[in-house]
Design an enzyme around this catalytic site. Sequence first.
Site, PDB file in Angstrom:
ATOM      1  N   CYS A 134      -7.569  -6.919  -5.964  1.00  0.00           N
ATOM      2  CA  CYS A 134      -6.529  -6.008  -6.444  1.00  0.00           C
ATOM      3  C   CYS A 134      -6.342  -6.192  -7.941  1.00  0.00           C
ATOM      4  CB  CYS A 134      -5.141  -6.598  -5.776  1.00  0.00           C
ATOM      5  SG  CYS A 134      -5.172  -6.165  -4.022  1.00  0.00           S
TER       6      CYS A 134
ATOM      7  N   GLY B 115      -4.760 -12.088   0.879  1.00  0.00           N
ATOM      8  CA  GLY B 115      -5.882 -11.648   1.433  1.00  0.00           C
ATOM      9  C   GLY B 115      -6.720 -10.619   0.714  1.00  0.00           C
ATOM     10  N   CYS B 116      -6.106 -10.225  -0.440  1.00  0.00           N
ATOM     11  CA  CYS B 116      -6.960  -9.223  -1.467  1.00  0.00           C
ATOM     12  C   CYS B 116      -7.387 -10.164  -2.667  1.00  0.00           C
ATOM     13  CB  CYS B 116      -5.849  -8.166  -1.718  1.00  0.00           C
ATOM     14  SG  CYS B 116      -6.658  -6.846  -2.695  1.00  0.00           S
ATOM     15  N   GLY B 117      -8.755 -10.101  -2.922  1.00  0.00           N
ATOM     16  CA  GLY B 117      -9.170 -10.658  -3.905  1.00  0.00           C
ATOM     17  C   GLY B 117      -9.508  -9.998  -5.199  1.00  0.00           C
TER      18      GLY B 117
ATOM     19  N   PRO C 212      -1.933  -9.440  -3.260  1.00  0.00           N
ATOM     20  CA  PRO C 212      -1.347  -9.550  -2.141  1.00  0.00           C
ATOM     21  C   PRO C 212      -2.456 -10.725  -1.459  1.00  0.00           C
ATOM     22  CG  PRO C 212      -2.068  -7.458  -1.670  1.00  0.00           C
ATOM     23  CD  PRO C 212      -2.312  -7.781  -3.238  1.00  0.00           C
TER      24      PRO C 212
END
Length: 273
Positions: free
Chosen positions: A113, A109-111, A107
Amino acid sequence: MARPLSRSLPGLSVQSDGQLSVRRNLPEEVPVAVVFDGTTQAVMMASPGDIADFAHGFALSEGFIETLDQVESFEMVEHEAGIEARFWLTGDRAKALETRRRKMMGPVGCGLCGIDSLEEATRALPVVTAEPRLSVCEVAGATDALRALQPLHDQTHAVHAAGFLVPGQGIVLAREDVGRHNALDKLIGALALQGIDPAGGAFVLTSRVSVELVQKSAMAGCPVLIAVSAPTAHALRLADQAGITVAAFARGGGFDLYSHPHRITTETPDVAR
């Protein structure tokens, strides 16, 4: 046909003095699948512009490739559901593909995941030894200079940007995206495709400095990070280990200077090392 970067959509503005029908320009985002030799390694939500830059930057900053010479061919395939960025690689890259394998959609903003193990989230980084020198004025004015290169932000007020600052030249290249790490990947890819060495300047970010941004900077070989917001404590630990200078809270004509301050030509820096 190129996908639109933003759309004008209706809404209802509710304020203390009443309600008003409005239309806002809102940024688009689209799933982008990064595919190596027929296998999807990552699906990230991204702004639908500069996808080739994003894919090449992602491949480099995440260690799927080490140089552009390892790309035999590249194509983008549009689908109704999203975009595929397809790489065909030269040589044996199977080990690199396995160690940096991702399975899950990341998603905005998540680097990190989808990384398979905790060890991969904190992988060893190369030490950046390049020694560009930037003046206090260049660093203090970097985020203001970047702000002038953000057309999608001007429309939507809802996207991040990453720029490349060269001493004595200013910001020579910038990219925008709904995700801060995507914006940096787009910049890294654009620099690589244009033959510009990140070792010669600084990355300028419209975000906080988090772990994955330090990791991507180290993989790209960029020695200086300048950000408008705060760093995390762990990001600073990684930056110190990787030899990266961090200047944070760079706004309003000033900044906080942290790890490896010698690249900034200030007389008496009061820093934590």
